[in-house]
Motif scaffolding. Structure first.
Motif, PDB file in Angstrom:
ATOM      1  N   GLU A 172     -46.432 -16.964  72.806  1.00  0.00           N
ATOM      2  CA  GLU A 172     -45.061 -16.474  72.652  1.00  0.00           C
ATOM      3  C   GLU A 172     -44.178 -17.473  71.915  1.00  0.00           C
ATOM      4  O   GLU A 172     -43.376 -17.092  71.077  1.00  0.00           O
ATOM      5  CB  GLU A 172     -44.461 -16.145  74.018  1.00  0.00           C
ATOM      6  N   LEU A 173     -44.307 -18.754  72.234  1.00  0.00           N
ATOM      7  CA  LEU A 173     -43.449 -19.756  71.607  1.00  0.00           C
ATOM      8  C   LEU A 173     -43.771 -19.966  70.131  1.00  0.00           C
ATOM      9  O   LEU A 173     -42.887 -20.237  69.329  1.00  0.00           O
ATOM     10  CB  LEU A 173     -43.547 -21.086  72.360  1.00  0.00           C
ATOM     11  N   SER A 174     -45.037 -19.831  69.776  1.00  0.00           N
ATOM     12  CA  SER A 174     -45.452 -20.100  68.397  1.00  0.00           C
ATOM     13  C   SER A 174     -45.340 -18.878  67.489  1.00  0.00           C
ATOM     14  O   SER A 174     -45.313 -19.013  66.279  1.00  0.00           O
ATOM     15  CB  SER A 174     -46.900 -20.591  68.387  1.00  0.00           C
ATOM     16  N   GLY A 175     -45.305 -17.696  68.090  1.00  0.00           N
ATOM     17  CA  GLY A 175     -45.297 -16.482  67.290  1.00  0.00           C
ATOM     18  C   GLY A 175     -46.677 -16.060  66.817  1.00  0.00           C
ATOM     19  O   GLY A 175     -46.811 -15.173  65.990  1.00  0.00           O
ATOM     20  N   TRP A 176     -47.718 -16.724  67.342  1.00  0.00           N
ATOM     21  CA  TRP A 176     -49.086 -16.348  66.983  1.00  0.00           C
ATOM     22  C   TRP A 176     -49.401 -14.972  67.543  1.00  0.00           C
ATOM     23  O   TRP A 176     -48.715 -14.456  68.411  1.00  0.00           O
ATOM     24  CB  TRP A 176     -50.091 -17.331  67.574  1.00  0.00           C
ATOM     25  N   ILE A 177     -50.476 -14.392  67.057  1.00  0.00           N
ATOM     26  CA  ILE A 177     -50.981 -13.132  67.596  1.00  0.00           C
ATOM     27  C   ILE A 177     -52.242 -13.445  68.387  1.00  0.00           C
ATOM     28  O   ILE A 177     -53.134 -14.145  67.904  1.00  0.00           O
ATOM     29  CB  ILE A 177     -51.264 -12.124  66.471  1.00  0.00           C
ATOM     30  N   CYS A 178     -52.306 -12.940  69.594  1.00  0.00           N
ATOM     31  CA  CYS A 178     -53.477 -13.160  70.454  1.00  0.00           C
ATOM     32  C   CYS A 178     -54.722 -12.603  69.764  1.00  0.00           C
ATOM     33  O   CYS A 178     -54.672 -11.535  69.154  1.00  0.00           O
ATOM     34  CB  CYS A 178     -53.259 -12.469  71.794  1.00  0.00           C
ATOM     35  N   PRO A 179     -55.846 -13.286  69.861  1.00  0.00           N
ATOM     36  CA  PRO A 179     -57.078 -12.806  69.210  1.00  0.00           C
ATOM     37  C   PRO A 179     -57.558 -11.447  69.716  1.00  0.00           C
ATOM     38  O   PRO A 179     -58.324 -10.775  69.028  1.00  0.00           O
ATOM     39  CB  PRO A 179     -58.108 -13.889  69.556  1.00  0.00           C
ATOM     40  N   LEU A 180     -57.104 -11.023  70.882  1.00  0.00           N
ATOM     41  CA  LEU A 180     -57.504  -9.703  71.368  1.00  0.00           C
ATOM     42  C   LEU A 180     -56.890  -8.577  70.542  1.00  0.00           C
ATOM     43  O   LEU A 180     -57.471  -7.499  70.427  1.00  0.00           O
ATOM     44  CB  LEU A 180     -57.120  -9.540  72.845  1.00  0.00           C
ATOM     45  N   THR A 181     -55.729  -8.818  69.948  1.00  0.00           N
ATOM     46  CA  THR A 181     -55.058  -7.773  69.165  1.00  0.00           C
ATOM     47  C   THR A 181     -55.851  -7.386  67.920  1.00  0.00           C
ATOM     48  O   THR A 181     -56.129  -6.194  67.719  1.00  0.00           O
ATOM     49  CB  THR A 181     -53.628  -8.221  68.809  1.00  0.00           C
ATOM     50  N   ALA A 221     -40.153 -18.138  78.405  1.00  0.00           N
ATOM     51  CA  ALA A 221     -39.370 -18.787  79.462  1.00  0.00           C
ATOM     52  C   ALA A 221     -39.648 -18.153  80.820  1.00  0.00           C
ATOM     53  O   ALA A 221     -39.760 -18.859  81.828  1.00  0.00           O
ATOM     54  CB  ALA A 221     -37.881 -18.714  79.131  1.00  0.00           C
ATOM     55  N   VAL A 222     -39.787 -16.826  80.853  1.00  0.00           N
ATOM     56  CA  VAL A 222     -40.113 -16.147  82.113  1.00  0.00           C
ATOM     57  C   VAL A 222     -41.449 -16.639  82.641  1.00  0.00           C
ATOM     58  O   VAL A 222     -41.590 -16.967  83.823  1.00  0.00           O
ATOM     59  CB  VAL A 222     -40.118 -14.609  81.922  1.00  0.00           C
ATOM     60  N   VAL A 223     -42.454 -16.694  81.767  1.00  0.00           N
ATOM     61  CA  VAL A 223     -43.779 -17.181  82.179  1.00  0.00           C
ATOM     62  C   VAL A 223     -43.671 -18.599  82.728  1.00  0.00           C
ATOM     63  O   VAL A 223     -44.214 -18.907  83.802  1.00  0.00           O
ATOM     64  CB  VAL A 223     -44.777 -17.128  80.992  1.00  0.00           C
ATOM     65  N   ILE A 224     -42.967 -19.447  82.036  1.00  0.00           N
ATOM     66  CA  ILE A 224     -42.865 -20.853  82.452  1.00  0.00           C
ATOM     67  C   ILE A 224     -42.088 -20.976  83.752  1.00  0.00           C
ATOM     68  O   ILE A 224     -42.541 -21.633  84.691  1.00  0.00           O
ATOM     69  CB  ILE A 224     -42.228 -21.690  81.326  1.00  0.00           C
ATOM     70  N   VAL A 225     -40.928 -20.336  83.850  1.00  0.00           N
ATOM     71  CA  VAL A 225     -40.087 -20.466  85.036  1.00  0.00           C
ATOM     72  C   VAL A 225     -40.782 -19.903  86.276  1.00  0.00           C
ATOM     73  O   VAL A 225     -40.784 -20.536  87.337  1.00  0.00           O
ATOM     74  CB  VAL A 225     -38.712 -19.793  84.804  1.00  0.00           C
ATOM     75  N   VAL A 226     -41.361 -18.721  86.149  1.00  0.00           N
ATOM     76  CA  VAL A 226     -42.053 -18.121  87.298  1.00  0.00           C
ATOM     77  C   VAL A 226     -43.169 -19.036  87.776  1.00  0.00           C
ATOM     78  O   VAL A 226     -43.306 -19.300  88.974  1.00  0.00           O
ATOM     79  CB  VAL A 226     -42.596 -16.721  86.943  1.00  0.00           C
ATOM     80  N   ASN A 227     -43.945 -19.548  86.849  1.00  0.00           N
ATOM     81  CA  ASN A 227     -45.083 -20.368  87.254  1.00  0.00           C
ATOM     82  C   ASN A 227     -44.675 -21.744  87.762  1.00  0.00           C
ATOM     83  O   ASN A 227     -45.271 -22.264  88.701  1.00  0.00           O
ATOM     84  CB  ASN A 227     -46.099 -20.461  86.119  1.00  0.00           C
ATOM     85  N   VAL A 228     -43.653 -22.341  87.180  1.00  0.00           N
ATOM     86  CA  VAL A 228     -43.156 -23.621  87.704  1.00  0.00           C
ATOM     87  C   VAL A 228     -42.642 -23.426  89.125  1.00  0.00           C
ATOM     88  O   VAL A 228     -42.911 -24.246  90.012  1.00  0.00           O
ATOM     89  CB  VAL A 228     -42.073 -24.216  86.774  1.00  0.00           C
ATOM     90  N   ALA A 229     -41.925 -22.342  89.368  1.00  0.00           N
ATOM     91  CA  ALA A 229     -41.409 -22.074  90.714  1.00  0.00           C
ATOM     92  C   ALA A 229     -42.546 -21.861  91.715  1.00  0.00           C
ATOM     93  O   ALA A 229     -42.541 -22.437  92.800  1.00  0.00           O
ATOM     94  CB  ALA A 229     -40.493 -20.852  90.688  1.00  0.00           C
ATOM     95  N   VAL A 230     -43.524 -21.063  91.341  1.00  0.00           N
ATOM     96  CA  VAL A 230     -44.634 -20.785  92.256  1.00  0.00           C
ATOM     97  C   VAL A 230     -45.443 -22.048  92.529  1.00  0.00           C
ATOM     98  O   VAL A 230     -45.755 -22.362  93.684  1.00  0.00           O
ATOM     99  CB  VAL A 230     -45.537 -19.664  91.684  1.00  0.00           C
TER     100      VAL A 230
END
Length: 118
Positions: free
Chosen positions: A49-58, A101-110
């Motif tokens: 998400e931060l880099s703007g890359w496309i996941c290889p699954l796509t 940010a959602v991914v990072i915040v949720v996981n840092v909190a957990v």
């Protein structure tokens, strides 16, 4: 028929991976060893998400769709499948930063709670 099933299977796998990236820390609270798998997955999801890359699954999904005689799609998995559900407008860099940010915040909190518990 097989190529279409493979493409659909990749979509399911992709959704499950995204759910694991976002919510896997909750599972790690119950099964702490799962953190060894979840943390790299969460880092990968945030990096995409931060880099703007496309996941290889796509592109893999698109390749199977084209082999099945269907049209592939441009852009990312999130742009094609999730944004029409979650957002009424197109994907922007700001939204991608927000998703990361959602991914990072949720996981840092957990994981913070998990470490405090230990």
């Amino acid at each position: 028929m097989v190529n279409r099933l493979l493409a659909d299977g990749i979509v399911v796998l992709h959704f499950l991976f995204i759910a694991f990236v976002v919510l896997g820390g909750v599972l790690a609270r119950r099964w702490p060893r799962l953190a060894w798998v979840h943390l790299p997955a969460a880092c990968w999801g945030a990096a995409i998400e931060l880099s703007g890359w496309i996941c290889p699954l796509t592109p893999l999904e698109n390749r199977f769709r084209q082999a099945a005689g269907e049209a592939g799609y441009a852009g990312s998995f999130i742009d094609h499948y999730l944004l029409p559900i979650l957002y009424p407008v197109g994907l922007t860099r700001e939204i991608q930063y927000g998703l990361a940010a959602v991914v990072i915040v949720v996981n840092v909190a957990v994981y913070g709670c998990l470490l405090r518990r230990r």
